[in-house]
Design an enzyme around this catalytic site. Structure first.
Site, PDB file in Angstrom:
ATOM      1  N   ASP A  60      -1.257  37.893  22.147  1.00  0.00           N
ATOM      2  CA  ASP A  60      -0.685  38.806  23.146  1.00  0.00           C
ATOM      3  C   ASP A  60       0.823  38.901  22.876  1.00  0.00           C
ATOM      4  O   ASP A  60       1.244  38.696  21.744  1.00  0.00           O
ATOM      5  CB  ASP A  60      -1.016  38.299  24.561  1.00  0.00           C
ATOM      6  CG  ASP A  60      -1.075  39.452  25.564  1.00  0.00           C
ATOM      7  OD1 ASP A  60      -0.056  40.154  25.687  1.00  0.00           O
ATOM      8  OD2 ASP A  60      -2.114  39.661  26.196  1.00  0.00           O
ATOM      9  N   GLY A  82       0.639  39.500  17.082  1.00  0.00           N
ATOM     10  CA  GLY A  82       0.813  39.574  18.525  1.00  0.00           C
ATOM     11  C   GLY A  82       1.139  40.983  18.958  1.00  0.00           C
ATOM     12  O   GLY A  82       1.011  41.933  18.185  1.00  0.00           O
ATOM     13  N   HIS A  83       1.570  41.097  20.212  1.00  0.00           N
ATOM     14  CA  HIS A  83       1.852  42.419  20.771  1.00  0.00           C
ATOM     15  C   HIS A  83       3.342  42.722  20.846  1.00  0.00           C
ATOM     16  O   HIS A  83       3.751  43.678  21.486  1.00  0.00           O
ATOM     17  CB  HIS A  83       1.211  42.561  22.155  1.00  0.00           C
ATOM     18  CG  HIS A  83      -0.286  42.468  22.130  1.00  0.00           C
ATOM     19  ND1 HIS A  83      -1.065  42.564  23.247  1.00  0.00           N
ATOM     20  CD2 HIS A  83      -1.147  42.298  21.087  1.00  0.00           C
ATOM     21  CE1 HIS A  83      -2.347  42.442  22.913  1.00  0.00           C
ATOM     22  NE2 HIS A  83      -2.410  42.276  21.608  1.00  0.00           N
ATOM     23  N   GLY A  84       4.164  41.866  20.241  1.00  0.00           N
ATOM     24  CA  GLY A  84       5.588  42.155  20.162  1.00  0.00           C
ATOM     25  C   GLY A  84       6.401  41.515  21.259  1.00  0.00           C
ATOM     26  O   GLY A  84       5.959  40.591  21.936  1.00  0.00           O
TER      27      GLY A  84
END
Ligand SMILES: *[C@@H]1O[C@H](CO)[C@@H](O)[C@H](O)[C@H]1NC(C)=O
Ligand SMILES: *[C@@H]1O[C@H](CO)[C@@H](O)[C@H](O)[C@H]1NC(C)=O
Ligand SMILES: *[C@@H]1O[C@H](CO)[C@@H](O)[C@H](O)[C@H]1NC(C)=O
Ligand SMILES: *[C@@H]1O[C@H](CO)[C@@H](O)[C@H](O)[C@H]1NC(C)=O
Length: 237
Positions: A60, A82-84
Site C-alpha cells: 500500500d 507500493g502505492h507511493g
C-alpha cells in the site's frame, strides 16, 4: 526511531498518531507488493515529523499523510513496490483537521502504482484544507501515475458521485521531478468544478513514458497555477 527493520506487518507498519517532534531515520520496511493495507508509515494528527534515509516497499502507500498532519518532512526515502507517497485520503470521516506544510525532497520511487499523490473523497464528510506542499528532487522509475491530485477519490464506489468536493487543495509545488512512468499519463490533476485546486506549480518536471516514443501527457481538470520549464505535452497549467 532509528535503524530498525519492520517486516510483513498485517496492517500499517508504523502509525505516528497524535505526536510531536518525531524523527524516523534509517528504517527499513518490507512487505509483499500484493499485501493489502500494509502502509509503511502512516501519520495523523501530528506535528513536526521527519522521515529520512528510509527504504519502504509494501502493498500500500509507502508513506500516507492523514488529516491533522503539519510540518511533515520526508527526505532520502526510497519507495517501492507500493502505492507511493500519499496525502490522504482526506474527508472520509467527520471533523478531520487540516493538512499543512509538507515537504518531500530527494526521494526515489521505483515501480509504484502512484508517485506523489494528494487524494480526497468525493462528497466528503468533513472539509479539511490541504495546503503548502513542496515536492522537490524526486526521481520516478517506472511509476504508473507519477503525479496525481485527486479530489474525486472513491475506491470501491462508496461515495455519492456528485462531482463536487469539500476539501480545498492549494499551494502545491512539484519541482525537479524526473524519470519514467509506466503509463503515458504522467500528470493527473483531477480537481472539482466547485472547488478548483489553486496555486499548483509544475517546475522542471520531465517524465518519460518508457515505451517506444517516450511521449507522456497530462490530464488536468479545474486546476489553476503555472508551468515553468515543462515540455508542452505536460504543461497543462
Ligand atoms: C522538531 O522536532 C525535532 C526533533 O525532535 C526538534 O529537534 C525540533 O526542535 C522540532 N522543531 C520545532 C519547531 O519544534
Ligand atoms: C514496470 O512496472 C510494471 C507494473 O508495475 C511491471 O509489470 C513492469 O515489469 C515494470 N517494468 C520494469 C522495466 O521494471
Ligand atoms: C525501460 O525499460 C527497459 C525494460 O523494459 C529497461 O531495461 C530500461 O532501463 C528502461 N529505461 C528507463 C530509462 O527507465
Ligand atoms: C527515450 O528515453 C530514454 C531515456 O531517457 C532515451 O535513452 C531514449 O533514447 C529515448 N527514446 C526516444 C525514441 O526518444
Amino acid at each position: 526511531i532509528r535503524g530498525i527493520t519492520l517486516l510483513n506487518s498485517k496492517f500499517f507498519h508504523m502509525n505516528i498518531y497524535s505526536s510531536e517532534n518525531v524523527v524516523v531515520d534509517k528504517v527499513t520496511i518490507k512487505a509483499p507488493g500484493d499485501s493489502p493495507n500494509t502502509d509503511g508509515i502512516h501519520i495523523g494528527d501530528s506535528t513536526n515529523v521527519t522521515i529520512s534515509g528510509t527504504t519502504i516497499g509494501t502493498g500500500d502507500d509507502c508513506i500516507s499523510i492523514g488529516p491533522g498532519s503539519k510540518a511533515i518532512r520526508v527526505h532520502g526515502v526510497r519507495c517501492g513496490p507500493g502505492h507511493g507517497i500519499s496525502v490522504g485520503s482526506l474527508g472520509r470521516y467527520k471533523d478531520e483537521k487540516d493538512v499543512e506544510d509538507v515537504k518531500v525532497t530527494d526521494c526515489t520511487l521505483v515501480g509504484t502504482s502512484n508517485g506523489l499523490r494528494i487524494k480526497s473523497y468525493e462528497d466528503s464528510k468533513s472539509s479539511p484544507k490541504a495546503s503548502k506542499f513542496l515536492y522537490e528532487g524526486v526521481t520516478m522509475d517506472n511509476v504508473s501515475y507519477p503525479i496525481i491530485i485527486d479530489q474525486k477519490y472513491c475506491p470501491n464506489n462508496i461515495c455519492v458521485k456528485s462531482g463536487a468536493s469539500k476539501v480545498a487543495v492549494s499551494d502545491v509545488v512539484f519541482k525537479n521531478i524526473h524519470g519514467t512512468s509506466n503509463t503515458p499519463e504522467a500528470i493527473t490533476l483531477n480537481c472539482a468544478n466547485n472547488l478548483p485546486c489553486q496555486g499548483v506549480q509544475l517546475v522542471n518536471v520531465d517524465i518519460k513514458y518508457n515505451r517506444s516514443n517516450n511521449k507522456t501527457m497530462s490530464v488536468c481538470r479545474n486546476a489553476a497555477g503555472k508551468s515553468i520549464g515543462v515540455a508542452k505535452e505536460l504543461a497543462c497549467l
